[in-house]
Design an enzyme around this catalytic site. Structure first.
Site, PDB file in Angstrom:
ATOM      1  N   MET A 219       0.815  -1.223   0.000  1.00  0.00           N
ATOM      2  CA  MET A 219       0.000   0.000   0.000  1.00  0.00           C
ATOM      3  C   MET A 219       0.843   1.265   0.000  1.00  0.00           C
ATOM      4  SD  MET A 219      -2.893   0.811  -0.678  1.00  0.00           S
ATOM      5  CE  MET A 219      -3.543  -0.815  -0.974  1.00  0.00           C
ATOM      6  N   CYS A 220       1.970   1.264   0.689  1.00  0.00           N
ATOM      7  CA  CYS A 220       2.758   2.502   0.728  1.00  0.00           C
ATOM      8  C   CYS A 220       3.351   2.820  -0.638  1.00  0.00           C
ATOM      9  CB  CYS A 220       3.852   2.424   1.792  1.00  0.00           C
ATOM     10  SG  CYS A 220       4.992   1.074   1.556  1.00  0.00           S
ATOM     11  N   THR A 221       3.627   1.777  -1.423  1.00  0.00           N
ATOM     12  CA  THR A 221       4.118   2.005  -2.787  1.00  0.00           C
ATOM     13  C   THR A 221       3.020   2.656  -3.609  1.00  0.00           C
ATOM     14  OG1 THR A 221       5.505   0.035  -2.640  1.00  0.00           O
ATOM     15  CG2 THR A 221       5.093   0.920  -4.839  1.00  0.00           C
TER      16      THR A 221
END
Lengths: 451, 530
Positions: A219-221
């Site tokens: 998700m952070c990507t």
């Protein structure tokens, strides 16, 4: 049509002279590579034609091939289940369908085509989900052949066939209750075919680690550090669509070209922000629909391998494969056949409830995460009930909204606080199995692990 | 009208629009209508070949209609070729098809030129002289020829290819072309401006592993007189060195730095020395590359230019591939790095283009200018170029294959034994005018006749004693099956054969060299270079 007197036990006008010559050779002649129990006889063809009942699950890439192969090797009574309708992109391989069939039910069109082309075939279509039927439906079949595109569905039917097994008082398996399952799967130029004899050989759950879960983008990507065009598309899918609501409250429909076009445009904008290239319509659609490439040839190979196994299983004219074949024809043609081993601790077929270990202070949510993430369990959204102080108690159930709301606070409670004790039986239901599974909970202060 | 992009979407993702173009411009010929043959054609028509022609003189009979999806029992007595063509055409309105009701031997006699317009020719159930003549015709004209059949539970496929050149072989596993062992100028220039120690926490933990490995390799080389880590022990030490770069918090506990974890995992792979792969080197030394003429194909012209590029380069390496695998990093650093790799790849590609021009002019083969797109694709795949050449069919029948001889003398009998049996069956055919096991009355006594044929065959190979190595069980089964076509086995072979043909048409992915045997008894198979 002439009556054929070569096939002496079948008096039907549909068996024109020589029709079954090819397969009769192996059915009516003995050979050293036949099954040890094989007795050549014209009765075997009669059995295939008149008595053998097959179930084909899936009428898509594999299903079309299976129906053709099975009806051309003597099987007549075949039921086929498929919940899908025909799409244009199916036509490059699902050869029983034509341009004007688009939108119609696959099971129906497929069975009509086969019954028309292969005289005497009696394929019965079922335009529904496999979960819409219960044991009374499935137990009528001699063999089940799967051409599915979902691991969850495979696990479900695997569980269903296991639930049909009968054991005597001494715990011995009644072999007449075993319904073999022949399963095929394809992806691009790769495929596999396997035979499962429920209760006797490795089942789907025994070898679940052969099917690792799909890897999702972190998700952070997606949110902060996109690098690839796929990340940009995923961003729009997860955040952009909700935020902009380009088509009102409508959820993303991967089959709607307008939706894909909008997502593609939005993804391009994001890509431009970061200097990323390569967002195209085709790429966008691939990400949104999780498209797996597919061609006619691989489906033909895998379905054929499965069909040959069904033919051998039903007639004993050859020994069945033992028991799992992988195939890849990207570089040359490669196959590898091995014996997948039945697990003595399998949650589905070992008849022994699985033991899981946790600390009394572990939270319920940890237990649920374990059920989902363990490579041998891979549950989707397990619902857990148990007995506390003689009363039935639902610990957590995601699938029913009202119960989910009511039991949500339990997720952060410790197992001890929930009144669970070591040795407790937990009853777990999930989409991956038609019947609930029993787990034995062991609580101790040692590091949590399961055997 | 069907939208082709949508209809073919699932396969376009495998061979691209340019691969599809090759398919749609191909002409396929099928000689002899058998279930194996029609199933092969089905799997070629569905993905959209341009057109096909079926050659078969015979008429539909009861048993044909019973095991072939494309033969109608209502058409018993009609032309097999006609009936099959009509039913096959229903599969895909974009594909054209015709049939010729003629014996292939006759066409070979009177009008062999007919065959020369095809992209690939597939023949089923051909034996003896006709098979040899047909194969020889295609061999002289550099047309790939495919022969296949199903025999009971056994399937057989042979590709006869004088020369097939592949640019896009699509390797499953391949090392990335990162050049960490010999970093190029632009990479060094960029990486040298980076000071890991001076970075804040966020930047440090979002620096791509390529940069991290570059930095630590520099450090290692300084301490080891310019040498790279080579032994297992050295690589282990190097990994420790990289790990030591992970920042620690106030309590001395290493922070969570995913990029460093990734760097350590990638050490072994990154340390594989950059080089020109052996297969590519072989292609450089091929006479077709060393002696370019006006007739040289685009492929060889590009190889010639590539060879010159390599010999002129300082590092003796192929043009930089330019692709960068995804890796943990912030967007900015990753894109910057990616641009550097892509920029260098473009530079190399332009140099290769120059060499191709030179080499062409020198050898007088510069008529058609090769497009930039094609050269770009060629350079991107330079490490994976392949040239496939099989033995001619004539050679196969004249001198026994070493791999087959080896398989007969080894301890374990492999599926290769079925090839020997099929050759014995062919001998049976020419001796007795029929195939073994065809008649119910004689099938068991055919076993001995087949055994004699096998003995004669092995004798002609100078290994008569090998007949003892082949159990009678195999002979028994061959006669039992009586050359029957079990539809599911024919369909399996139709799948395998059709994809080999697609590989030949699109020149993508790697075809077998040169024979494939499928064993439906055990669901196993083997590829043999016969």
């Amino acid at each position: 049509m002439e009556v054929d007197n070569v096939v002496s036990t079948v008096r039907e006008p549909l068996n024109w002279s020589g029709r079954w010559n090819h397969i009769q050779k192996v059915l009516e002649r003995s050979g050293p590579f036949a099954h040890p129990d094989f007795e050549p006889s014209p009765d075997i063809l009669g059995f295939l034609l008149n008595n053998c009942k097959l179930l084909v699950i899936g009428a898509g890439g594999l299903g079309c091939e299976l129906l053709k192969n099975l009806t051309l090797t003597g099987f007549r009574h075949i039921d086929v289940i498929d919940m899908d309708t025909i799409d244009l992109s199916n036509l490059n391989r699902q050869f029983l369908f034509r341009q004007n069939d688009i939108g119609k039910a696959k099971a129906t069109v497929a069975s009509d085509f086969i019954n028309n082309r292969v005289k005497g075939a009696e394929v019965v279509p079922h335009f529904c989900k496999i979960q819409d039927y219960d044991a009374s439906f499935y137990k009528q079949f001699h063999i089940v052949v799967c051409g599915l595109d979902s691991i969850v569905a495979r696990r479900w039917i695997n569980g269903m066939l296991i639930s049909l097994l009968e054991y005597d008082e001494d715990g011995n398996l009644d072999q007449t209750s075993v319904i073999p399952m022949v399963d095929g799967g394809t992806e691009g130029f790769k495929g596999n075919a396997r035979i499962i004899l429920p209760g006797l050989s490795a089942c789907m759950e025994c070898t679940l680690d052969l099917y690792p879960p799909q890897v999702n983008f972190p998700m952070c990507t997606i949110a902060h550090t996109p690098r690839q065009p796929e990340h940009c598309v995923e961003y729009v899918k997860v955040f952009g669509w909700e935020k902009e609501k380009p088509f009102g409250d409508a959820p993303i429909d991967g089959d709607n070209p307008e939706h894909i076009k909008w997502i593609c445009g939005s993804a391009c904008e994001r890509a431009e922000q970061f200097g990323i290239q390569g967002v195209t319509y085709r790429l966008t659609q691939g990400v949104i629909k999780r498209i797996i490439p597919a061609v006619a040839s691989t489906n033909a190979v895998i379905a054929a391998a499965c069909s040959t196994e069904v033919f051998k299983l039903a007639s004993s004219c050859g020994a069945p494969m033992n028991n799992y074949m992988v195939f890849n024809d990207a570089d040359g043609v490669y196959t590898y056949t091995f014996e997948a081993e039945k697990s003595e601790t399998c949650v589905a077929c070992s008849q022994k409830p699985k033991t899981i270990h946790f600390k009394p202070t572990s939270q319920l949510r940890e237990l649920i995460e374990f059920l989902c993430q363990d490579s041998m369990l891979q549950m989707k959204s397990p619902g857990i009930t148990t007995t506390v102080n003689g009363n039935s108690k639902t610990l957590y159930m995601k699938s029913i909204p009202s119960i989910e709301r009511a039991t949500r606070p339990n997720l952060s409670k410790s197992l001890a606080d929930l009144g669970l004790s070591s040795g407790q039986e937990l009853i777990v239901a999930d989409v991956t199995t038609p019947n609930s599974l029993i787990f034995i909970l062991k609580l101790s202060d040692q590091r949590s692990a399961e055997t | 009208m069907a939208n082709k992009q949508n209809k073919y979407d699932r396969q376009l993702r495998l061979w691209g629009d340019h691969g599809q173009w090759c398919l749609e411009n191909s002409k396929i010929c099928l000689v002899n209508v058998t279930a194996t043959g029609t199933e092969t054609l089905k799997n070629l028509i569905l993905p959209g070949i341009g057109s096909f022609v079926i050659v078969d003189k015979s008429r539909v009979n009861g048993e044909d209609a019973g095991s072939n999806f494309f033969l109608d029992p209502n058409a018993i007595g009609e032309s097999k070729a006609k009936v099959a063509t009509n039913l096959l055409l229903e599969l895909n309105p974009e594909v054209k098809g015709e049939y010729i009701e003629e014996d292939v031997a006759n066409i070979l006699e009177t009008n062999p030129h007919f065959f020369l317009s095809f992209t690939v020719v597939i023949a089923c159930n051909l034996y003896g002289e006709t098979l040899q003549k047909l194969a020889a015709l295609f061999w002289c004209n550099n047309i790939p020829f495919v022969t296949c059949k199903s025999f009971g539970f056994i399937g057989y496929l042979r590709l006869v290819i004088p020369e097939h050149c592949i640019i896009e072989s699509h390797p499953d596993n391949s090392h990335e072309d990162l050049r960490l062992d010999c970093p190029f100028e632009e990479l060094c220039a960029y990486a040298d401006t980076i000071d890991l120690d001076a970075m804040d926490k966020k930047d440090h933990s979002h620096t791509p592993y390529v940069i991290i490995l570059y930095k630590y390799l520099m450090e290692w080389k300084k301490a080891h007189s310019g040498a790279m880590p080579k032994t297992w022990k050295e690589k282990k030490e190097f990994k420790k060195l990289v790990m030591s770069g992970i920042r620690k918090n106030a309590d001395g506990v290493p922070e969570d730095e995913e990029n460093f974890d990734e760097a350590v995992k990638q050490v072994n792979s990154a340390l594989v020395p950059s080089c020109v792969p052996e297969k590519v080197q072989k292609i450089f030394n091929d006479p077709k590359c060393l002696q370019l003429t006006e007739e040289s194909t685009d492929f060889w012209m590009m190889v010639g230019g590539l060879r010159q590029f390599v010999s002129n380069s300082e590092n003796g390496l192929l043009p930089l591939r330019g692709s960068l695998p995804d890796m943990f990093s912030d967007s900015d650093k990753y894109i910057k790095l990616q641009n550097i790799y892509q920029g260098k790849a473009k530079q190399d590609m332009e140099a290769v283009t120059g060499h191709i021009s030179q080499v062409c002019t020198k050898s007088g083969c510069g008529n058609g200018k090769i497009s930039e797109k094609d050269i770009k694709r060629f350079c991107r795949n330079a490490h994976f170029l392949r040239v496939v050449r099989t033995r001619s069919l004539q050679s196969e029948y004249e001198s026994p294959s070493k791999s087959i001889m080896d398989s007969l003398t080894s301890d374990e009998i492999s599926d290769a034994v079925w090839y020997v049996l099929l050759r014995a069956v062919e001998r049976f055919q020419s001796t007795n005018g029929r195939l073994p096991g065809m008649n119910n009355a004689e099938w068991e006594s055919d076993v001995n006749r087949l055994k004699n044929c096998l003995y004669d065959l092995l004798k002609s190979w100078d290994i008569p004693g090998a007949v003892e190595a082949i159990s009678d069980d195999f002979l028994q089964e061959m006669c039992r099956c009586g050359s029957s076509e079990i539809h599911s086995v024919a369909s399996y072979m139709g799948g395998v054969t059709s994809h080999e043909v697609v590989k030949l048409i699109t020149a993508q992915y790697i075809p077998i060299c040169n024979s494939y045997i499928y064993n439906g008894y055990k669901s196993t198979s083997v590829t043999i270079d016969i």
